[in-house]
Structure formats: structure tokens, C-alpha cells
Design an enzyme around this catalytic site. Sequence first.
Site, mmCIF file in Angstrom:
data_model
loop_
_atom_site.group_PDB
_atom_site.id
_atom_site.type_symbol
_atom_site.label_atom_id
_atom_site.label_comp_id
_atom_site.label_asym_id
_atom_site.label_seq_id
_atom_site.Cartn_x
_atom_site.Cartn_y
_atom_site.Cartn_z
ATOM 1 N N GLY A 111 0.804 -1.228 0.000
ATOM 2 C CA GLY A 111 0.000 0.000 0.000
ATOM 3 C C GLY A 111 0.831 1.268 0.000
ATOM 4 C CG ASP A 156 -5.633 1.070 0.451
ATOM 5 O OD1 ASP A 156 -6.701 1.673 0.705
ATOM 6 O OD2 ASP A 156 -5.229 0.884 -0.709
#
Length: 324
Positions: A111, A156
Site C-alpha cells: 500500500g 489501505d
Amino acid sequence: MRKHITVSAPGKLMLLGEHAVVYNHPCLVTAVGQRMRAKITIFDKPVFELHAPDVKVIGYKKHLNDIGIGDIPKGAKFVEIAIKNFYEQYPFKGGVKVETSSEFSALFGFGSSSASTVCIVKALSMLYNIRLDNKKLFDLAYKTVLDIQGKGSGFDVAAALYGGTLYFVTAGKVIEPLDVKSLPLIIGYSGIKADTVILMNQVSELSKDYPEIVKDLYVQIDRLVELGKTAIEKKDWQSAGELMNINQGYLESLGVSTGKLSAMIYEAREAGAYGAKLSGAGGGDCIIALSSKETKQKIITGIEKAGGKGIDVETNVEGVRIEL
Ligand code: MEV
């Protein structure tokens, strides 16, 4: 007023619930010890500068009026659109220089894009002295993700902001920190970069062809996330592992696992993992295996036998923070 600040945000790993979470279902996510760091400097000259060598963006520069316009290199997109969105909401319009460096490879699927977006909104809010709570920062950063990707749950972004281990529902409808100290996870990196948007679109196509079946799969995933939440809070690794295995079966059904991911998962299970599954969009990136201290090394060896790279990560770590 401060002219520069350095912030950092953690990467993330999806524990349970990927794909279903895009469609109004919950997931569980944990923040990992490897962090993205960003130094942000503001000045009067109306330019935007970015130096992000990890994603091969070096000496990128444009006039502030052109921000978000024209061809934007892939590695610059999230930072540039995050600044544009911030300046649209809070019209300060000063020049900005961003320098990022990451402790994890952008290839892992940890991420990096959402972590850098979170660093930008946090840093700009601090530099301009605007008090924004985590939910407001979440909304700004999540808008950036949607502007670029068109879809995505925002899990995320939440992990990078809040840290810890979260029970999360689509678009931040629920963001609930779980009471856990640590999670004994081993990561297996496949060496293959996954494209999240392509995989999300693939699953969306499947659900157009088989709407009832895919809807039912999401409901089952939703149930196992609820059970997984309780198991993790109780440190019942046996049940949490079994739920990971069941979740992997559903992800196979959705068509997002690969031969290599499955091979690593089976090796990890045979080496004594409580459970193992892919983590994230699928198609590549990483698998996660829940291990005991005794089985840890065996699992890493198993993952490597299947052609993957075993990575030992710290989980449940602090969210975005000011470094300097
Ligand atoms: C990707 O890491 C996880 C997905 O659920 C997408 C998302 O939640 O944004 C596939």
C-alpha cells in the site's frame, strides 16, 4: 509557521475480506512495521516538486496551476492528486516540495500509494495549522484514491492513518480498532506485481455473469470476517487460521489466486501454519501465514521452496506520525 515537516505512515496487510469489502462488506486489516516517509516543504513560489526515487520519480516539477493536469507519471499520481484535493478544500495555494522514501518495495502490495497519500494530507494539515481528525483526513485521502482508481474500499488508507489492526467497512463506514497486541504473521512475497484495479474489474465482470453466486460468496466472506474478528481478539489462532483457509477458498472461487500463490499457501500450511491465504487483490503480491514461534522458520523455508520470498514483519503498528 513551520515550513517543513517529515511524517511517516505504515504499510498494510489484508487479513480477511478482500474484494467483498469493495461492495459494502467488512474486512480486517493490520498495519505493518515497514513505513513510508515523506518530507514536505512549503514555500511561496507556485511550484510542485516531487522526488520519489523508490518509484523512479526524480526531479519532477510543474507549476501549481498545472497540478492534476496533463500526463502524470504513475509514481507521482497519488501525491499530486492528494495535494490538488487538499488545495481545493483548503485554498492556501503555496508551493510544495515532497521527498519520499520507503522501507518497503512498492512491488510488495503493502500500500505504498495510500501510505504516501496519507503522509501528504497529514503533513499539509499540520503545516497549515488546520485541525483535522483522522476521519476528515481519511475522507480527503480516500477521495484521492477514488479519483485515481475509480474504485476501492479505502481499507489501505485507514490502515496508514489509524494503524493497529482494524475492522473496516467500505468507504470508512465503520473503522474500529481491534484490541490485539500482536499477530504472528509470516509474509510470502510472490515476486509478481499485481494490478489491483485490473483484479477488481475482473471480479466485477465475474459478478455480472454470476450475480447470485458472487453475492452469496460475499455474504460468506462477511460471516467469516465477523468470526475472524472474535478469534483474533481472543488470540484463538487455530480458528483464525481455519477462517483464513476458508477465505482463500472463496478467493480461488473469485478467480484471483494464482498457481504460485496457491503453491506458497500449501507449503506454508504443510509446514504447520494455522492457516494461509493470499492478501490483497491477488494475482501476485503476497500471501500471509499465521504461525506459531515453533513453525516460523519451517514456514519460511516452505514458502521459499515454492519460489517465494519469506518476509518476517511486525504487525499492528502505529498509524501516521510526525517524525521531525
Ligand atoms: C486490494 O488490496 C484489496 C481489494 O479489496 C481492494 C480494496 O479493498 O480497495 C481488492
